[in-house]
Design an enzyme around this catalytic site. Sequence first.
Site, mmCIF file in Angstrom:
data_model
loop_
_atom_site.group_PDB
_atom_site.id
_atom_site.type_symbol
_atom_site.label_atom_id
_atom_site.label_comp_id
_atom_site.label_asym_id
_atom_site.label_seq_id
_atom_site.Cartn_x
_atom_site.Cartn_y
_atom_site.Cartn_z
ATOM 1 N N GLU A 1 37.601 22.634 37.366
ATOM 2 C CA GLU A 1 38.705 22.023 36.619
ATOM 3 C C GLU A 1 38.557 20.508 36.446
ATOM 4 O OE1 GLU A 1 42.696 23.683 37.520
ATOM 5 O OE2 GLU A 1 41.623 25.174 38.694
ATOM 6 N N LYS B 1 46.138 30.783 28.530
ATOM 7 C CA LYS B 1 47.555 31.124 28.719
ATOM 8 C C LYS B 1 48.178 31.583 27.398
ATOM 9 C CE LYS B 1 48.476 28.547 32.955
ATOM 10 N NZ LYS B 1 49.118 27.461 33.689
ATOM 11 N N HIS C 1 24.121 39.400 52.925
ATOM 12 C CA HIS C 1 23.883 40.830 52.698
ATOM 13 C C HIS C 1 23.723 41.173 51.223
ATOM 14 C CE1 HIS C 1 24.653 41.791 56.915
ATOM 15 N NE2 HIS C 1 25.463 40.740 56.832
#
Length: 324
Positions: A208, A311, A224
């Site tokens: 950001e 948004k 892993h």
Amino acid sequence: MRMRKIYLDWPSLAERGLSVAEEVSPGLFEPRSIVVVGMGGSGILGDYLEALAYNKVPVYTVKSPHLPGWVGDRDLVLAVSYSGNTLETLRCVEQVLSRGSPVVVITSGGRLGRLAEERRLPLVRLVEGIPPRTALPEMLFSALRVLENTGVHIAEPRDYEEALSLMRTAASRDYGRLVEHLSTGFPIVVTCNSLRALGLRWKNELNENSKLPAKLEVYPEAGHNDIVGWELPPPGDYRFLLVEDAACSHLTSRLAEYYSAVGRVARLAVEGSSLLARLLQGSLVAGLVSVEVGVRRGVDPEETRSISWYKGVLKGILGEPGDR
Ligand code: PA5
């Protein structure tokens, strides 16, 4: 610059958090779990609380418009949206209210603030007019105080003091070496479980504030799977940032050697004896460094136009809050 100034002001924002939440109580004692509903710079509060409450109470973070089916009247919901207008959060709050779960609202205003006032919900009113992610210390300290008011004690008074003091020290330091390291290439934040929330914060701040596509890897899980991806030297300039906790410093030393074969490595050891202090000190460094990296890259650390675009898209898909 405004962003730098806001981060430097974190100790007073944190203190404000304690006082605004002094009297805020959901009327529930010793909840079965804490459910944090929120997105981005607000939702990360859940990740911090989960780390801090690891040995005390289950904390579940909902970063989606769907409240889990098991949330009921013995679970305390913290509905967090700095702007008060984030659709996913508002949708979850509708479900919380229809189920009758106890809820505390943490916001600076917007629709969520109005809803809290209309329904007389317990409300922590955050300071207005700053970017959501920079309100972290106020959100965190106020949430911890709200939890104390429900009988859930996660931090001791000395932890708050230590966090405030280490933030003051961190604010006066120079981070030129880290800024240099992260100003070019592709940043990869590597940390271990105890600091997962801080690693996520670093990634998000680089996204950001610096406008960089950063990645996060957390050990032991990364040992892993992700580690295999580096067996052949990949194309590109990779900038590893090893965010190091005393509990896993031996592992981090070995990882520093490992990653040096495929990219450049910088190590950052967080300071503090309490986890609260380590998380907040490390987060303040992340804020200050990511802002300077953004400035070096010629971008405005404060604006997040792609989030606004997203948004808008989401509103087209989900509709306005209250619509069905
Ligand atoms: O920090 C930011 O600007 C974002 O990550 C926001 O926090 C996110 O978009 C959610 O908005 P809000 O915090 O207002 O609910």
